[in-house]
Design a protein around this motif. Structure first.
Motif, mmCIF file in Angstrom:
data_model
loop_
_atom_site.group_PDB
_atom_site.id
_atom_site.type_symbol
_atom_site.label_atom_id
_atom_site.label_comp_id
_atom_site.label_asym_id
_atom_site.label_seq_id
_atom_site.Cartn_x
_atom_site.Cartn_y
_atom_site.Cartn_z
ATOM 1 N N LYS A 217 -1.557 9.039 -2.890
ATOM 2 C CA LYS A 217 -1.247 7.608 -2.882
ATOM 3 C C LYS A 217 0.150 7.356 -2.332
ATOM 4 C CE LYS A 217 -0.951 3.536 -5.917
ATOM 5 N NZ LYS A 217 0.319 3.070 -5.333
ATOM 6 N N ASP A 221 0.560 5.221 0.956
ATOM 7 C CA ASP A 221 1.357 3.987 0.828
ATOM 8 C C ASP A 221 2.471 3.979 1.867
ATOM 9 O OD1 ASP A 221 -0.133 3.053 -1.296
ATOM 10 O OD2 ASP A 221 1.335 3.585 -2.842
ATOM 11 N N ASN A 225 0.182 1.985 4.818
ATOM 12 C CA ASN A 225 0.304 0.574 4.425
ATOM 13 C C ASN A 225 1.252 -0.261 5.279
ATOM 14 O OD1 ASN A 225 -1.562 0.983 2.458
ATOM 15 N ND2 ASN A 225 -0.185 0.685 0.711
ATOM 16 N N LYS A 232 -3.836 -6.120 3.763
ATOM 17 C CA LYS A 232 -4.717 -5.001 3.431
ATOM 18 C C LYS A 232 -3.903 -3.734 3.196
ATOM 19 C CE LYS A 232 -8.810 -6.695 5.894
ATOM 20 N NZ LYS A 232 -9.820 -6.407 6.935
ATOM 21 N N THR A 233 -4.531 -2.763 2.537
ATOM 22 C CA THR A 233 -3.890 -1.477 2.277
ATOM 23 C C THR A 233 -4.846 -0.363 2.698
ATOM 24 O OG1 THR A 233 -4.796 -1.146 0.048
ATOM 25 C CG2 THR A 233 -2.791 -2.509 0.245
ATOM 26 N N TRP A 234 -4.419 0.870 2.484
ATOM 27 C CA TRP A 234 -5.279 1.998 2.843
ATOM 28 C C TRP A 234 -6.579 1.996 2.050
ATOM 29 C CZ3 TRP A 234 -6.362 5.249 -1.204
ATOM 30 C CH2 TRP A 234 -5.455 5.314 -2.248
ATOM 31 N N HIS A 235 -6.609 1.333 0.891
ATOM 32 C CA HIS A 235 -7.853 1.214 0.118
ATOM 33 C C HIS A 235 -8.930 0.511 0.941
ATOM 34 C CE1 HIS A 235 -6.178 2.351 -3.880
ATOM 35 N NE2 HIS A 235 -5.061 1.861 -3.372
ATOM 36 N N ASP A 236 -8.515 -0.433 1.785
ATOM 37 C CA ASP A 236 -9.470 -1.157 2.637
ATOM 38 C C ASP A 236 -9.854 -0.357 3.870
ATOM 39 O OD1 ASP A 236 -9.287 -3.768 1.122
ATOM 40 O OD2 ASP A 236 -7.184 -3.551 1.741
ATOM 41 N N PRO A 262 -7.784 3.810 -9.477
ATOM 42 C CA PRO A 262 -6.610 3.698 -8.593
ATOM 43 C C PRO A 262 -5.421 2.995 -9.241
ATOM 44 C CG PRO A 262 -8.326 2.144 -7.942
ATOM 45 C CD PRO A 262 -8.932 3.024 -8.987
ATOM 46 N N GLN A 263 -5.647 2.311 -10.350
ATOM 47 C CA GLN A 263 -4.538 1.599 -11.001
ATOM 48 C C GLN A 263 -3.593 2.549 -11.719
ATOM 49 O OE1 GLN A 263 -4.240 -1.619 -10.326
ATOM 50 N NE2 GLN A 263 -6.149 -1.366 -9.144
ATOM 51 N N ILE A 278 -12.692 6.365 -4.964
ATOM 52 C CA ILE A 278 -11.655 7.391 -5.004
ATOM 53 C C ILE A 278 -12.046 8.435 -6.043
ATOM 54 C CG2 ILE A 278 -9.200 7.855 -5.391
ATOM 55 C CD1 ILE A 278 -8.648 4.935 -4.628
#
Length: 458
Positions: A217, A221, A225, A232-236, A262-263, A278
């Motif tokens: 992460k 990030d 990112n 948007k972030t790498w999650h998207d 992921p939190q 993930i």
């Protein structure tokens, strides 16, 4: 070759549905010299604190240019070896010094190295440069130590490897990277732009890494990112992210998937069908079956010939690609060496008919007891020796363009290096960095070149 992607086996990107990336040194680029220097320092600290090695190790200076990938450590003899594709030795060092030819011949004769023999340790990853350098340096310290305070060569090799593994396992290296990301990690906007293009063509993109979730992460990030758009972030970006995958075991063992929150990074067992999300751990079989994929629907890209490519090719039928960062410098050196290579070729063409004439005359003399002109024989021998001396000078000039200790990464003299052989055998395509692939169309058809067999060259 298409663009800057080099082709070993035909690969149609249009048919690839999922493209996977290793993270470290592949999707996320490192400043390799800085990271290897950190590895060198960290291993020394662990050897002194945990293995009782002398404080003298702290005076060792890291030489990034000493070792290359693809070397082999002879644990018993304290030597570093470079092999050709047939595992014959083409260069050898004891510690930091080249082995004398006569000593080499006495030790190895015409030995072909059996790499399944535990006496030999392959240096086959980006992370192994510091390992090879430190091993060679400690061998020199041992040889010059009259007090006999160092263990045997084999134990030194094992201790250095244990120190490196521990440094990766306990977070020693990653903790330092976290403190100074810009010193170790290279941001590259073209990676994100290229991934976005592949997504537009309907490709699913995933990450498969041995790094843990929190470190993954952090790097994603930092490197992904900042270049994402519209909040948007790498999650998207990534359909699936698999951390602590334990490659190469991921490709052949039945490890369980854990779902990562992921939190906070907490994990629960995956009790349902595998899908977007993930994860930690897992295995290639469930990945492929649950997503309804055939093996050749997937292209996986990594930088480790064994952990990412070789075992994957042997145990799954995913398609494979390899990133070789140092190849960029070698390609540039090849271009610079081309005029010298041409001069060598001219001299070889000049020498060959003279050798044929000499062979013919000596054959007549020996087989038919015929009278031959001894003066002509002597003149031929002299001329051939003079040409050989010229060729030798050109070869020295050519070799000076590459690593001064080991020469080219991809060749051992005129032959392929063992590293190049493995690459050719297990990687469908290869490149120097990820943007080389991503700048191409996601519909690119990579066609393998027809390679002439030896008898077809005549």
């Amino acid at each position: 070759m298409t663009g800057k992607v080099y082709v070993n086996r035909t690969l149609n990107l249009k048919r690839i549905r999922y493209i996977g990336f290793d993270m470290d040194h592949t999707l996320v680029r490192y400043n390799s010299e800085n990271f290897e220097r950190l590895s060198h320092t960290t291993m020394i600290d662990k050897l002194i604190r945990g293995k009782g090695y002398p404080e003298a190790l702290r005076k060792l200076l890291f030489d990034y240019k000493f070792a290359i990938r693809g070397l082999v450590i002879d644990r018993q003899k304290g030597n570093l070896l470079k092999l050709n594709r047939y595992t014959a030795i083409r260069a050898s060092y004891h510690g930091m010094k080249p082995l004398d030819f006569k000593i080499h011949q006495k030790l190895y004769k015409s030995t072909y190295i059996d790499l399944s023999n535990p006496n030999y340790m392959a240096v086959d990853t980006s992370f192994s440069i510091s390992l090879a350098v430190l091993f060679a340096q400690i061998v020199d310290l041992k040889d010059n130590d009259k007090a006999n305070t160092y263990p045997e060569y084999a134990q030194i090799a094992d201790d250095v490897l244990d120190a490196l593994d521990e440094a990766h396992r306990d977070g020693s290296l990653k903790d330092e990277v976290k403190k100074n990301l810009s010193h170790y990690i290279i941001k590259d906007e073209s990676v994100v732009r290229g991934l976005e293009k592949f997504l537009k063509h309907g490709k699913k993109i995933f990450v498969l890494t041995n790094s843990d979730f929190h470190y993954s992460k952090l790097l994603l990030d930092y490197a992904i990112n900042p270049f994402m758009k519209d909040g948007k972030t790498w999650h998207d970006m990534f359909e699936i992210v698999i951390t602590l995958a334990s490659k190469p075991k991921f490709f052949y063992e039945d490890q369980k998937f854990l779902v990562v929150n992921p939190q906070d990074g907490t994990m629960t067992n995956l009790n349902n069908k595998f899908g977007a999300g993930i994860y930690q751990g897992g295995n290639a079989k469930k990945f492929t079956e649950d997503l309804g994929l055939a093996g050749d629907d997937i292209l996986y890209i990594g930088d480790h010939i064994y952990g990412d490519i070789l075992r994957l090719k042997k145990d799954c039928n995913w398609r494979t690609a390899m990133v070789i960062e140092e190849l960029a410098e070698e390609i540039a050196n090849n271009k610079e060496a081309e005029p010298t290579n041409q001069e060598i070729e001219v001299l070889m063409r000049k020498k060959e008919p003279l050798e044929d004439d000499l062979t013919g005359m000596m054959t007549k003399k020996i087989e038919k007891h015929a009278d031959v002109n001894e003066t002509s024989i002597e003149q031929l021998q002299k001329t051939i020796s003079e040409i050989d001396a010229q060729i030798s000078q050109h070869i020295k000039r050519q070799q000076a363009l590459y690593n001064e200790h080991w020469g080219q990464l991809m060749r051992a003299g005129n032959e392929e290096s063992y590293f190049a052989y493995q690459l050719d055998r297990y990687a469908c395509v290869y490149m120097t960095k990820i943007p080389d692939l991503l700048e191409l169309s996601p519909r690119t058809y990579f066609r393998a070149p027809r390679r002439p067999l030896s008898h077809e060259l005549y």
